[in-house]
Scaffold this motif. Sequence first.
Motif, PDB file in Angstrom:
ATOM      1  N   VAL A 281      99.083  62.683  21.726  1.00  0.00           N
ATOM      2  CA  VAL A 281     100.298  62.620  20.786  1.00  0.00           C
ATOM      3  C   VAL A 281     101.556  62.527  21.616  1.00  0.00           C
ATOM      4  CG1 VAL A 281      99.310  64.042  19.032  1.00  0.00           C
ATOM      5  CG2 VAL A 281     100.814  65.210  20.844  1.00  0.00           C
ATOM      6  N   GLY A 282     101.373  62.596  23.175  1.00  0.00           N
ATOM      7  CA  GLY A 282     102.668  62.637  23.978  1.00  0.00           C
ATOM      8  C   GLY A 282     103.419  63.793  24.359  1.00  0.00           C
ATOM      9  N   ALA A 283     104.646  63.745  24.429  1.00  0.00           N
ATOM     10  CA  ALA A 283     105.382  64.661  24.781  1.00  0.00           C
ATOM     11  C   ALA A 283     105.979  65.608  23.418  1.00  0.00           C
ATOM     12  CB  ALA A 283     106.505  64.423  25.628  1.00  0.00           C
ATOM     13  N   ASP A 284     106.010  66.564  23.595  1.00  0.00           N
ATOM     14  CA  ASP A 284     106.686  67.737  22.632  1.00  0.00           C
ATOM     15  C   ASP A 284     108.193  67.304  22.713  1.00  0.00           C
ATOM     16  OD1 ASP A 284     107.557  69.421  21.001  1.00  0.00           O
ATOM     17  OD2 ASP A 284     106.675  71.134  22.004  1.00  0.00           O
ATOM     18  N   LEU A 285     108.926  67.210  21.697  1.00  0.00           N
ATOM     19  CA  LEU A 285     110.281  66.815  21.698  1.00  0.00           C
ATOM     20  C   LEU A 285     111.151  67.993  21.689  1.00  0.00           C
ATOM     21  CD1 LEU A 285     110.404  63.820  19.217  1.00  0.00           C
ATOM     22  CD2 LEU A 285     110.618  63.801  21.770  1.00  0.00           C
ATOM     23  N   GLY A 286     110.502  69.281  21.521  1.00  0.00           N
ATOM     24  CA  GLY A 286     111.267  70.624  21.470  1.00  0.00           C
ATOM     25  C   GLY A 286     112.192  70.923  20.110  1.00  0.00           C
ATOM     26  N   LEU A 287     111.696  70.006  19.079  1.00  0.00           N
ATOM     27  CA  LEU A 287     112.873  70.139  17.911  1.00  0.00           C
ATOM     28  C   LEU A 287     112.268  71.565  17.051  1.00  0.00           C
ATOM     29  CD1 LEU A 287     112.078  66.761  16.122  1.00  0.00           C
ATOM     30  CD2 LEU A 287     114.153  67.520  17.688  1.00  0.00           C
ATOM     31  N   ILE A 288     113.419  72.231  16.514  1.00  0.00           N
ATOM     32  CA  ILE A 288     113.475  73.603  15.647  1.00  0.00           C
ATOM     33  C   ILE A 288     114.001  73.008  14.462  1.00  0.00           C
ATOM     34  CG2 ILE A 288     113.583  74.882  17.873  1.00  0.00           C
ATOM     35  CD1 ILE A 288     116.569  75.065  17.068  1.00  0.00           C
ATOM     36  N   ASP A 289     113.996  74.083  13.636  1.00  0.00           N
ATOM     37  CA  ASP A 289     114.571  73.816  12.083  1.00  0.00           C
ATOM     38  C   ASP A 289     115.943  72.964  12.022  1.00  0.00           C
ATOM     39  OD1 ASP A 289     114.637  74.155   9.498  1.00  0.00           O
ATOM     40  OD2 ASP A 289     115.927  76.064   9.681  1.00  0.00           O
ATOM     41  N   GLU A 290     116.077  71.969  11.401  1.00  0.00           N
ATOM     42  CA  GLU A 290     117.213  71.152  11.178  1.00  0.00           C
ATOM     43  C   GLU A 290     117.770  70.832  12.527  1.00  0.00           C
ATOM     44  OE1 GLU A 290     117.508  70.874   8.217  1.00  0.00           O
ATOM     45  OE2 GLU A 290     116.390  72.202   7.478  1.00  0.00           O
ATOM     46  N   SER A 291     117.078  69.885  13.245  1.00  0.00           N
ATOM     47  CA  SER A 291     117.296  69.478  14.406  1.00  0.00           C
ATOM     48  C   SER A 291     116.803  67.986  14.449  1.00  0.00           C
ATOM     49  CB  SER A 291     116.693  70.093  15.717  1.00  0.00           C
ATOM     50  OG  SER A 291     115.185  70.190  15.691  1.00  0.00           O
ATOM     51  N   GLU A 292     117.274  67.237  15.590  1.00  0.00           N
ATOM     52  CA  GLU A 292     116.760  65.916  15.763  1.00  0.00           C
ATOM     53  C   GLU A 292     117.050  65.460  17.112  1.00  0.00           C
ATOM     54  OE1 GLU A 292     121.053  66.105  15.556  1.00  0.00           O
ATOM     55  OE2 GLU A 292     119.739  66.340  13.835  1.00  0.00           O
ATOM     56  N   VAL A 293     116.430  64.435  17.569  1.00  0.00           N
ATOM     57  CA  VAL A 293     116.656  63.974  18.966  1.00  0.00           C
ATOM     58  C   VAL A 293     116.368  62.207  18.829  1.00  0.00           C
ATOM     59  CG1 VAL A 293     114.025  63.933  19.498  1.00  0.00           C
ATOM     60  CG2 VAL A 293     115.656  64.081  21.324  1.00  0.00           C
ATOM     61  N   ASP A 294     117.279  61.856  19.992  1.00  0.00           N
ATOM     62  CA  ASP A 294     117.199  60.405  20.163  1.00  0.00           C
ATOM     63  C   ASP A 294     116.154  59.878  20.977  1.00  0.00           C
ATOM     64  OD1 ASP A 294     118.915  60.337  17.926  1.00  0.00           O
ATOM     65  OD2 ASP A 294     120.774  59.732  19.222  1.00  0.00           O
ATOM     66  N   GLN A 295     115.354  58.940  20.924  1.00  0.00           N
ATOM     67  CA  GLN A 295     114.443  58.359  21.667  1.00  0.00           C
ATOM     68  C   GLN A 295     114.384  57.006  21.949  1.00  0.00           C
ATOM     69  OE1 GLN A 295     113.118  61.705  23.343  1.00  0.00           O
ATOM     70  NE2 GLN A 295     111.443  60.154  23.546  1.00  0.00           N
ATOM     71  N   PRO A 296     114.570  56.469  23.176  1.00  0.00           N
ATOM     72  CA  PRO A 296     114.575  55.156  23.444  1.00  0.00           C
ATOM     73  C   PRO A 296     113.021  54.357  23.070  1.00  0.00           C
ATOM     74  CG  PRO A 296     114.549  56.388  25.434  1.00  0.00           C
ATOM     75  CD  PRO A 296     114.710  57.190  24.427  1.00  0.00           C
TER      76      PRO A 296
END
Length: 576
Positions: A281-296
């Motif tokens: 599945v690749g790398a854990d993005l480290g998200l928590i409750d109500e969060s988001e991250v931008d990925q290229p």
Amino acid sequence: MNPLNSIAQVLGVCFALGLPTDATAQRPSCGNLSLNPNVGTGQGSGDEVLSSGLSLGFPFTFPDGTVTSVIDVTSNGRIVPTGGLMATSFSPSETDLLSGPATLSPLWTDLDFAGGDVFFNSTSTSAVVTWQDAVLFGGVDPFTFQAELKSDGSFRFVYDERVAAELGTDTPPALVGASPGNGATGPGETSLLDLIDGLGDTGSEGSVYEVYFFGNDFDLGGFALDFAPNGNGGFAVTSECARSFETSNPCARSNDAFRFTPRADGGYDVDQIDRFFEASVGADLGLIDESEVDQPLPFQFFMPGGTVVNTLRITSNGRLLDPASGTVADFSPDPATAVTDGPAICASWIDLDPGAGGTVSFDANPTRVLVTWQGVPEFDLLNSHTFQIRLFPDGSFEISILEQPLVFPAILGTFDGAGGMVPAEVDLSSTPILSTGSASVYEFIDGGGDVSDISVPLRTIEVSPAQLGGSFQMVLDGVPSGSLAAGILVGFLNPGIDIGGALPLGTPSCVLATDGALNLPLTIQPGGLSSVGAINVPNRPALSGLTLHAQGFVIDPTLNVLGLGFANGLGGRVGL
């Protein structure tokens, strides 16, 4: 005679759980194996090139009865008697096929040869035309296909594995087959693979062809087809390739994985696909409750509505967004909100809390982007969710649900986010769905147990086809958690008995699709998958073309009065 002994004596096979040590899962495809390496001389092809006057070295009979030893070949994948065409045609059609000259069409579509060429070679008994490293016009990913003409009037079409990957939704239509032309009339197109799985003979009909609109359904990648005159004006159509095909449906068919394919009018075609789960599945993005991250992204991707993004916003709650829209993770799946949030793909928009468990991971390469929500619980609840989404460079994507015990509501699908009226939801269980002109196509699931549209069917799935020197490998998906045992029955015959109608199973149309000479017991794995059942096939040419019939089953007292559940049937023909 014991049927277990008889099948072992005839096939000389063994069976195993898991991947057998001598299995050839990485064996080249039949298409790659069947490509004739003696391609001959390049013709200097490019876009819209007609190579005229190629000498076969023997007389060849075209479907209209024309006997000639000289042919013309177009860069767009068409072969005709010499002088039959004044120019190439980049836009195939049934009308042109039937009204024009007699034609052999291994892959008539809009091709170019920036780095490849059309090659020609002949002997006294056969001639080979190879479209080597062709690209679709405007494309960059090369592929190779081939036609071989023989002095007995038979011919062969061969495709390497790359053809299927390249013929995607943004491509022009393609046509494969043959016709006498000259105003021929016929029964219309047919599925070539269904033809070889069935009668394998066109009778007195000399036109046999299939049209692949925008490449969505092109299924010949890595395959080889043989056409031989049958003496009645038509063809016997066969293949030496290993081939598996569905012979019956599961007793209770439901959807759990979907492919969304962009349409030229801005909408989507939605189809059911087999459930998948990529373990890497690749790398854990480290998200928590109500969060988001931008990925290229490694490629440009077309979001719903046509917005092109190079970066993707991944939210903890199962949505993929355009970062330019500025939308943050929203725990409340609501169509009225989604229509103004900018373009969005809802892999499964649910109120999730990865901070309380599980992971949201990202993996990408030039051919696909993979995002995985694995073991993520709903907010303040114990039940967890696992689902994946795969995005492809052509703007298509696939959603697969592995575990989804909903209590809160959820949305699966797409929104263009451009405002306007709230579109009506669709029922994903009714696939195929054609969302014409609208990039907003979704289903709202109420929660509280409303999971019928994404429940997992009991399904026999091929892992690898039955190849000489390889193995016929299958898994069972959708095994109910309370099942006592699971297995796959394998035999030589498909009796086609509707045991759902003959016995009090409580489930209609449960068709027995194998005589069950051999039982491969399976180990039930978490998430409803099974271990791999495999029949190893010795490398004996006499076994080529032998058909095996397989069907998964489970023993579960909760299913019906007999405690039996049957999956779909698979027919597997042994091939190279």
